[in-house]
Design an enzyme around this catalytic site. Structure first.
Site, PDB file in Angstrom:
ATOM      1  N   TRP A   1      40.646  48.001  39.850  1.00 46.64           N
ATOM      2  CA  TRP A   1      40.369  46.565  39.915  1.00 46.64           C
ATOM      3  C   TRP A   1      39.608  46.054  38.699  1.00 46.64           C
ATOM      4  CZ3 TRP A   1      43.532  43.814  42.487  1.00 46.64           C
ATOM      5  CH2 TRP A   1      44.122  44.321  43.645  1.00 46.64           C
TER       6      TRP A   1
ATOM      7  N   ASP B   1      32.692  41.379  40.817  1.00 44.49           N
ATOM      8  CA  ASP B   1      33.752  41.287  41.819  1.00 44.49           C
ATOM      9  C   ASP B   1      33.254  42.060  43.041  1.00 44.49           C
ATOM     10  OD1 ASP B   1      35.959  41.578  43.440  1.00 44.49           O
ATOM     11  OD2 ASP B   1      37.260  42.434  41.894  1.00 44.49           O
TER      12      ASP B   1
ATOM     13  N   LYS C   1      38.289  41.348  53.444  1.00 48.25           N
ATOM     14  CA  LYS C   1      37.727  42.641  53.828  1.00 48.25           C
ATOM     15  C   LYS C   1      36.525  42.446  54.758  1.00 48.25           C
ATOM     16  CE  LYS C   1      39.711  43.576  49.528  1.00 48.25           C
ATOM     17  NZ  LYS C   1      40.789  44.442  49.848  1.00 48.25           N
TER      18      LYS C   1
HETATM   19  N1  PMP Z   1      39.185  42.914  43.585  1.00 46.31           N
HETATM   20  C1  PMP Z   1      39.056  43.909  44.468  1.00 46.31           C
HETATM   21  C2  PMP Z   1      37.876  44.822  44.355  1.00 46.31           C
HETATM   22  C3  PMP Z   1      39.997  44.079  45.482  1.00 46.31           C
HETATM   23  O1  PMP Z   1      39.869  45.070  46.357  1.00 46.31           O
HETATM   24  C4  PMP Z   1      41.084  43.187  45.568  1.00 46.31           C
HETATM   25  C5  PMP Z   1      42.128  43.266  46.655  1.00 46.31           C
HETATM   26  N2  PMP Z   1      42.243  44.429  47.307  1.00 46.31           N
HETATM   27  C6  PMP Z   1      41.196  42.178  44.616  1.00 46.31           C
HETATM   28  C7  PMP Z   1      40.217  42.060  43.646  1.00 46.31           C
HETATM   29  C8  PMP Z   1      42.342  41.201  44.640  1.00 46.31           C
HETATM   30  O2  PMP Z   1      42.179  40.351  45.705  1.00 46.31           O
HETATM   31  P1  PMP Z   1      43.264  39.253  46.095  1.00 46.31           P
HETATM   32  O3  PMP Z   1      44.468  40.003  46.525  1.00 46.31           O
HETATM   33  O4  PMP Z   1      42.594  38.474  47.160  1.00 46.31           O
HETATM   34  O5  PMP Z   1      43.525  38.433  44.875  1.00 46.31           O
END
Ligand code: PMP
Length: 361
Positions: free
Chosen positions: A103, A173, A197
């Site tokens: 991520w 994030d 989450k």
């Molecule tokens: N950052 C992290 C740490 C994530 O776990 C996720 C999704 N699993 C995201 C960003 C992306 O999130 P979204 O699909 O809501 O854009």
């Protein structure tokens, strides 16, 4: 209706039962008003109250200081990979990233065309088995910000402590660990988190942004991508995700009643310890993350013999332990233990793992 499962999915994730029951009650008749919760209008009186209460409860839960604004935005976490550099970085300024896995990598890739992205520290050389020691980060004191992914949902790597980046704003994030433990928000310039989450349905994002960072954009930013615009409009620049914000508010209320983030921290420590204890005493399962960087939210592991994996997952499903399959990028098994996973769920998984090893190990 099937029996209530323990849902170990990484997100959309398990929601607290009292919240689901409340949604079921109001689904058809919201607050006795004769309309569905899905029809909740963003200009209605109940919604003004819902938004104000959700903001106030999040502020209370995380002790968010007055210096920071709270936003509820569309689109999940991903837009912020680009919105952060668009809003915070000036021409030619560098933006420091800590590379801890999937991520943070995505965040860097999206920022690269918009800012002078520097990798100030990376755990790539050790295959992302840890958070790089903050003592060795090569930070640029002139950087627009330092970006971290507080919890790598796929790799299972979490910051145990947050770094002090001095006068350079720290951006995090926190999609997969927000509300899982107390936080000193004053140390952050900006926090963003997808809701699916620890908070609520997918598609909603929470942003906590320090006021003085709102006017740093180097050029006109489209309104939907401008933190300043969203603050000016109190998260209502366009039609807000009214239903999802209502659900997020119900989760905040639930967390408050359950003892707040300090109680979540204790529960999350207890749940993850149950699983890590099985992994540490096992010859069948492996998790390669260094102890100091282990995530309490997402625990990926592998079976020594991959052919046993399907059998493990099938057996788990039959016991009502669902969505344990690892992310498609890495395979294996992943147990996500967000706030709404009860201690009994983690215990049921730990017992199943032990029993499975006795049989097949
Ligand atoms: N950052 C992290 C740490 C994530 O776990 C996720 C999704 N699993 C995201 C960003 C992306 O999130 P979204 O699909 O809501 O854009």
């Amino acid at each position: 209706m099937g029996e209530r499962a323990y849902n170990f999915g990484a997100g959309p994730a398990m929601m607290p039962d009292p919240v689901i029951e409340r949604i079921a009650r109001e689904w058809q008749d919201f607050d006795g008003g004769g309309y569905s919760a899905l029809e909740l209008g963003h200009r209605s009186e109940p919604f003004a109250d819902i938004l104000a209460r959700a903001k106030a409860d999040l502020r209370e839960l995380l002790a968010i200081p007055d210096s920071h604004h709270v936003l509820f935005l569309h689109g999940g976490a991903t837009p912020h990979f680009a919105m952060v550099p668009l809003n915070l970085a000036r021409e030619g300024q560098s933006a420091d990233y800590i590379h801890t896995g999937y991520w943070s990598d995505k965040a860097m890739a999206e920022a690269a065309p918009l800012a002078n992205v520097r990798i100030a520290a990376s755990a790539a050389a050790s295959e992302f088995d840890r958070v790089p020691d903050a003592a060795n980060w090569q930070l640029d004191p002139q950087a627009a910000y330092v970006h971290i992914c507080a919890n790598e949902t796929i790799g299972g790597v979490e910051f145990a402590d947050y770094p002090d980046t001095g006068s350079v704003p720290l951006v995090a994030d926190m999609s997969s660990n927000i509300l899982s433990r107390p936080l000193d928000v004053s140390r952050f310039g900006l926090i963003y988190a997808g809701a699916q989450k620890n908070i609520g349905p997918a598609g909603l994002a929470i942003v906590i942004v320090r006021d003085d960072l709102l006017h740093r954009a180097r050029a006109a930013v489209p309104s939907m991508m401008s933190y300043a615009r969203h603050v000016e409009w109190d998260s209502m620049y366009n039609t807000p995700a009214a239903f999802m914000i209502w659900v997020a508010g119900l989760v905040f209320e639930h967390v408050k009643k359950a003892g707040g983030v300090a109680a979540m921290q204790r529960e999350n420590a207890a749940k993850s310890t149950l699983i890590y204890n099985v992994l540490d005493g096992s010859k069948l399962y492996t998790n390669r993350i260094q102890k100091g960087s282990r995530s309490r939210m997402n625990i990926p592991f592998f079976l020594r013999e991959p052919r046993l994996e399907t059998r493990f997952l099938d057996g788990a499903r039959r016991r009502g332990l669902i969505n344990l399959k690892g992310h498609r990028a890495v395979g294996g098994v992943r147990a996500s233990l967000y706030n709404a996973m009860p201690l009994d769920g983690a215990r049921a998984l730990a017992d199943y793992m032990t029993e499975f090893e006795r049989r097949y190990g």
